[in-house]
Design a protein around this motif. Sequence first.
Motif, mmCIF file in Angstrom:
data_model
loop_
_atom_site.group_PDB
_atom_site.id
_atom_site.type_symbol
_atom_site.label_atom_id
_atom_site.label_comp_id
_atom_site.label_asym_id
_atom_site.label_seq_id
_atom_site.Cartn_x
_atom_site.Cartn_y
_atom_site.Cartn_z
ATOM 1 N N GLY A 303 -2.603 -7.012 -3.840
ATOM 2 C CA GLY A 303 -2.350 -5.630 -4.207
ATOM 3 C C GLY A 303 -1.109 -5.436 -5.051
ATOM 4 O O GLY A 303 -0.572 -4.331 -5.111
ATOM 5 N N SER A 304 -0.649 -6.501 -5.721
ATOM 6 C CA SER A 304 0.571 -6.426 -6.551
ATOM 7 C C SER A 304 1.732 -5.851 -5.759
ATOM 8 O O SER A 304 2.588 -5.142 -6.301
ATOM 9 C CB SER A 304 0.320 -5.582 -7.814
ATOM 10 O OG SER A 304 -0.815 -6.030 -8.517
ATOM 11 N N CYS A 305 1.775 -6.157 -4.469
ATOM 12 C CA CYS A 305 2.737 -5.500 -3.573
ATOM 13 C C CYS A 305 4.107 -6.159 -3.571
ATOM 14 O O CYS A 305 4.258 -7.357 -3.763
ATOM 15 C CB CYS A 305 2.199 -5.496 -2.142
ATOM 16 S SG CYS A 305 1.136 -4.098 -1.755
ATOM 17 N N ASP A 306 5.092 -5.326 -3.337
ATOM 18 C CA ASP A 306 6.430 -5.724 -2.940
ATOM 19 C C ASP A 306 6.492 -5.412 -1.443
ATOM 20 O O ASP A 306 6.629 -4.247 -1.060
ATOM 21 C CB ASP A 306 7.476 -4.923 -3.706
ATOM 22 C CG ASP A 306 8.900 -5.167 -3.224
ATOM 23 O OD1 ASP A 306 9.072 -5.729 -2.130
ATOM 24 O OD2 ASP A 306 9.841 -4.765 -3.930
ATOM 25 N N PRO A 307 6.342 -6.418 -0.566
ATOM 26 C CA PRO A 307 6.223 -6.128 0.860
ATOM 27 C C PRO A 307 7.365 -5.294 1.430
ATOM 28 O O PRO A 307 7.123 -4.365 2.213
ATOM 29 C CB PRO A 307 6.179 -7.523 1.495
ATOM 30 C CG PRO A 307 5.603 -8.389 0.434
ATOM 31 C CD PRO A 307 6.180 -7.863 -0.853
ATOM 32 N N ALA A 308 8.597 -5.600 1.058
ATOM 33 C CA ALA A 308 9.734 -4.873 1.634
ATOM 34 C C ALA A 308 9.687 -3.392 1.277
ATOM 35 O O ALA A 308 10.117 -2.536 2.044
ATOM 36 C CB ALA A 308 11.040 -5.499 1.167
ATOM 37 N N ARG A 309 9.168 -3.080 0.107
ATOM 38 C CA ARG A 309 9.066 -1.682 -0.334
ATOM 39 C C ARG A 309 7.801 -1.023 0.187
ATOM 40 O O ARG A 309 7.843 0.077 0.765
ATOM 41 C CB ARG A 309 9.080 -1.641 -1.860
ATOM 42 C CG ARG A 309 8.869 -0.255 -2.476
ATOM 43 C CD ARG A 309 8.492 -0.379 -3.946
ATOM 44 N NE ARG A 309 7.174 -0.999 -4.105
ATOM 45 C CZ ARG A 309 6.754 -1.583 -5.223
ATOM 46 N NH1 ARG A 309 7.551 -1.680 -6.273
ATOM 47 N NH2 ARG A 309 5.544 -2.118 -5.282
ATOM 48 N N ASP A 310 6.675 -1.682 0.011
ATOM 49 C CA ASP A 310 5.387 -1.030 0.252
ATOM 50 C C ASP A 310 5.026 -0.934 1.719
ATOM 51 O O ASP A 310 4.325 0.010 2.123
ATOM 52 C CB ASP A 310 4.282 -1.766 -0.506
ATOM 53 C CG ASP A 310 4.453 -1.674 -2.013
ATOM 54 O OD1 ASP A 310 5.103 -0.710 -2.468
ATOM 55 O OD2 ASP A 310 3.944 -2.547 -2.735
ATOM 56 N N PHE A 311 5.475 -1.857 2.551
ATOM 57 C CA PHE A 311 5.121 -1.775 3.966
ATOM 58 C C PHE A 311 5.702 -0.512 4.590
ATOM 59 O O PHE A 311 5.082 0.108 5.450
ATOM 60 C CB PHE A 311 5.613 -3.021 4.711
ATOM 61 C CG PHE A 311 4.783 -4.250 4.453
ATOM 62 C CD1 PHE A 311 3.842 -4.289 3.429
ATOM 63 C CD2 PHE A 311 4.948 -5.391 5.226
ATOM 64 C CE1 PHE A 311 3.079 -5.418 3.181
ATOM 65 C CE2 PHE A 311 4.190 -6.534 4.986
ATOM 66 C CZ PHE A 311 3.262 -6.547 3.963
ATOM 67 N N GLU A 312 6.878 -0.118 4.171
ATOM 68 C CA GLU A 312 7.459 1.133 4.659
ATOM 69 C C GLU A 312 6.567 2.311 4.284
ATOM 70 O O GLU A 312 6.362 3.230 5.092
ATOM 71 C CB GLU A 312 8.864 1.311 4.082
ATOM 72 C CG GLU A 312 9.538 2.624 4.475
ATOM 73 C CD GLU A 312 9.836 2.742 5.952
ATOM 74 O OE1 GLU A 312 9.614 3.837 6.510
ATOM 75 O OE2 GLU A 312 10.287 1.742 6.550
ATOM 76 N N THR A 313 6.038 2.296 3.071
ATOM 77 C CA THR A 313 5.144 3.367 2.635
ATOM 78 C C THR A 313 3.897 3.423 3.513
ATOM 79 O O THR A 313 3.463 4.502 3.940
ATOM 80 C CB THR A 313 4.729 3.155 1.168
ATOM 81 O OG1 THR A 313 5.888 3.228 0.344
ATOM 82 C CG2 THR A 313 3.722 4.210 0.718
ATOM 83 N N PHE A 314 3.316 2.266 3.806
ATOM 84 C CA PHE A 314 2.109 2.238 4.620
ATOM 85 C C PHE A 314 2.376 2.749 6.036
ATOM 86 O O PHE A 314 1.533 3.419 6.639
ATOM 87 C CB PHE A 314 1.545 0.818 4.673
ATOM 88 C CG PHE A 314 1.155 0.256 3.329
ATOM 89 C CD1 PHE A 314 0.674 1.065 2.320
ATOM 90 C CD2 PHE A 314 1.285 -1.106 3.079
ATOM 91 C CE1 PHE A 314 0.314 0.552 1.082
ATOM 92 C CE2 PHE A 314 0.920 -1.645 1.845
ATOM 93 C CZ PHE A 314 0.444 -0.803 0.842
ATOM 94 N N VAL A 315 3.534 2.424 6.573
ATOM 95 C CA VAL A 315 3.882 2.923 7.901
ATOM 96 C C VAL A 315 4.067 4.440 7.852
ATOM 97 O O VAL A 315 3.667 5.161 8.778
ATOM 98 C CB VAL A 315 5.145 2.221 8.437
ATOM 99 C CG1 VAL A 315 5.597 2.862 9.747
ATOM 100 C CG2 VAL A 315 4.873 0.736 8.655
ATOM 101 N N GLU A 316 4.643 4.956 6.780
ATOM 102 C CA GLU A 316 4.777 6.410 6.623
ATOM 103 C C GLU A 316 3.417 7.083 6.591
ATOM 104 O O GLU A 316 3.240 8.168 7.164
ATOM 105 C CB GLU A 316 5.560 6.726 5.349
ATOM 106 C CG GLU A 316 7.041 6.398 5.426
ATOM 107 C CD GLU A 316 7.760 6.635 4.116
ATOM 108 O OE1 GLU A 316 7.094 7.068 3.140
ATOM 109 O OE2 GLU A 316 8.974 6.377 4.054
ATOM 110 N N TRP A 317 2.444 6.469 5.930
ATOM 111 C CA TRP A 317 1.090 7.029 5.919
ATOM 112 C C TRP A 317 0.552 7.167 7.346
ATOM 113 O O TRP A 317 -0.123 8.144 7.672
ATOM 114 C CB TRP A 317 0.147 6.122 5.138
ATOM 115 C CG TRP A 317 0.329 6.108 3.655
ATOM 116 C CD1 TRP A 317 1.204 6.854 2.918
ATOM 117 C CD2 TRP A 317 -0.399 5.292 2.716
ATOM 118 N NE1 TRP A 317 1.070 6.549 1.584
ATOM 119 C CE2 TRP A 317 0.104 5.607 1.432
ATOM 120 C CE3 TRP A 317 -1.405 4.333 2.849
ATOM 121 C CZ2 TRP A 317 -0.398 4.984 0.275
ATOM 122 C CZ3 TRP A 317 -1.895 3.721 1.715
ATOM 123 C CH2 TRP A 317 -1.399 4.042 0.442
#
Length: 363
Positions: A303-317
């Motif tokens: 998913g072209s992810c930056d885990p440190a950045r994007d995992f926080e977003t997913f948890v917010e969802w």
Amino acid sequence: MTIDARIAVLPAGQQKLEIREVALGDPGPYEVVVRQKAFGVCHSQLDRIYDPSRTESMVLGHESIGTVVAVGDQVRYVMRGDEVLITWIPRTPLDGRPPVPSQVAFPDGDLAKTHNTFTWGTHAVVDEQYVVKAPPDTPLDLGSIIGCALMTGAGAVMNSADVRPGQSVAVWGAGGVGLCAIAGAAILGASPVVAVDVDDDKLKLARQFGATDVVNAKKADPVAAVRELTGHDDGTRGVDYAFDCTGIGGNIPVSLASVRPGIRGSGIRGGADVLVGIPRVPFQLDSMDLLNGEKSLLGCVGGSCDPARDFETFVEWTRDGRFDPSALVTDRFTLDELNTAVETLHEGRVRGRAVVELEGWAP
């Protein structure tokens, strides 16, 4: 210091996993030892299990949630007691040092290889770059699938394609990764969001994750159905973005055909087909569809992810109710039932995502 662990091993020449006991020694300089709470059973691991050319034992898995129980003397990111998420995309480049560990040694002398990470066991030993600090109150269901399924599916929509509100999306393949792509598209305001699959039960679940329309490719021409659902003011039909989560090479030209064409002389290019699933064999495209339609074919890894950045977003969802991980986790197993989990997935009987739960295991 040693840590008693039970780890699933895929022996050389076999397609059945064995749960073996092993004493893990002190971690290496950059290693982190994680006591697992839950981990996902990913379809990509089936390719290794059923690969007839494999000649070595392996330890598998690459998404989980757990607690750090030991760290190497060069680890600065986490400490003992931290709750972490394991993934297979590093937080930052490894700066030339090899991923660790490259193998796990068992008492019988067998050396099982890893692919950067392994999570199928009570404990995992990984390079610190493959762990992400879990945001507070990360649910176990979310933590068990965030490191691959959610990252790959939702990340493709959010990062690889950068879908904007009002853009149209079709997701081909409504398994665990596809459902995450559907959820990501709906959360980002895509409309319509069309799910395409051959299983009515999976399509029903797709609606729960935000699909506005569903197409059973066994019952209707899927390209014609998607095009019918996605007309545009300029007279073109087809989606702005198709996400091919099937990993089936023969399906890629089909999903590409569902993408809207560009308009010559207007400067308006066609849409894009994003390869999310991993095709294991070469495939052919309709080159004229790609060329004349001025369409794009995009590849993405994780998913072209930056885990440190994007995992926080997913948890917010999840915190604000936009994503329900407990609905995605449709099948639950214990570690001793791991072979059953693999067989169930291989037979296509997992509607969403299968996970193994280890909460409460000791030591």
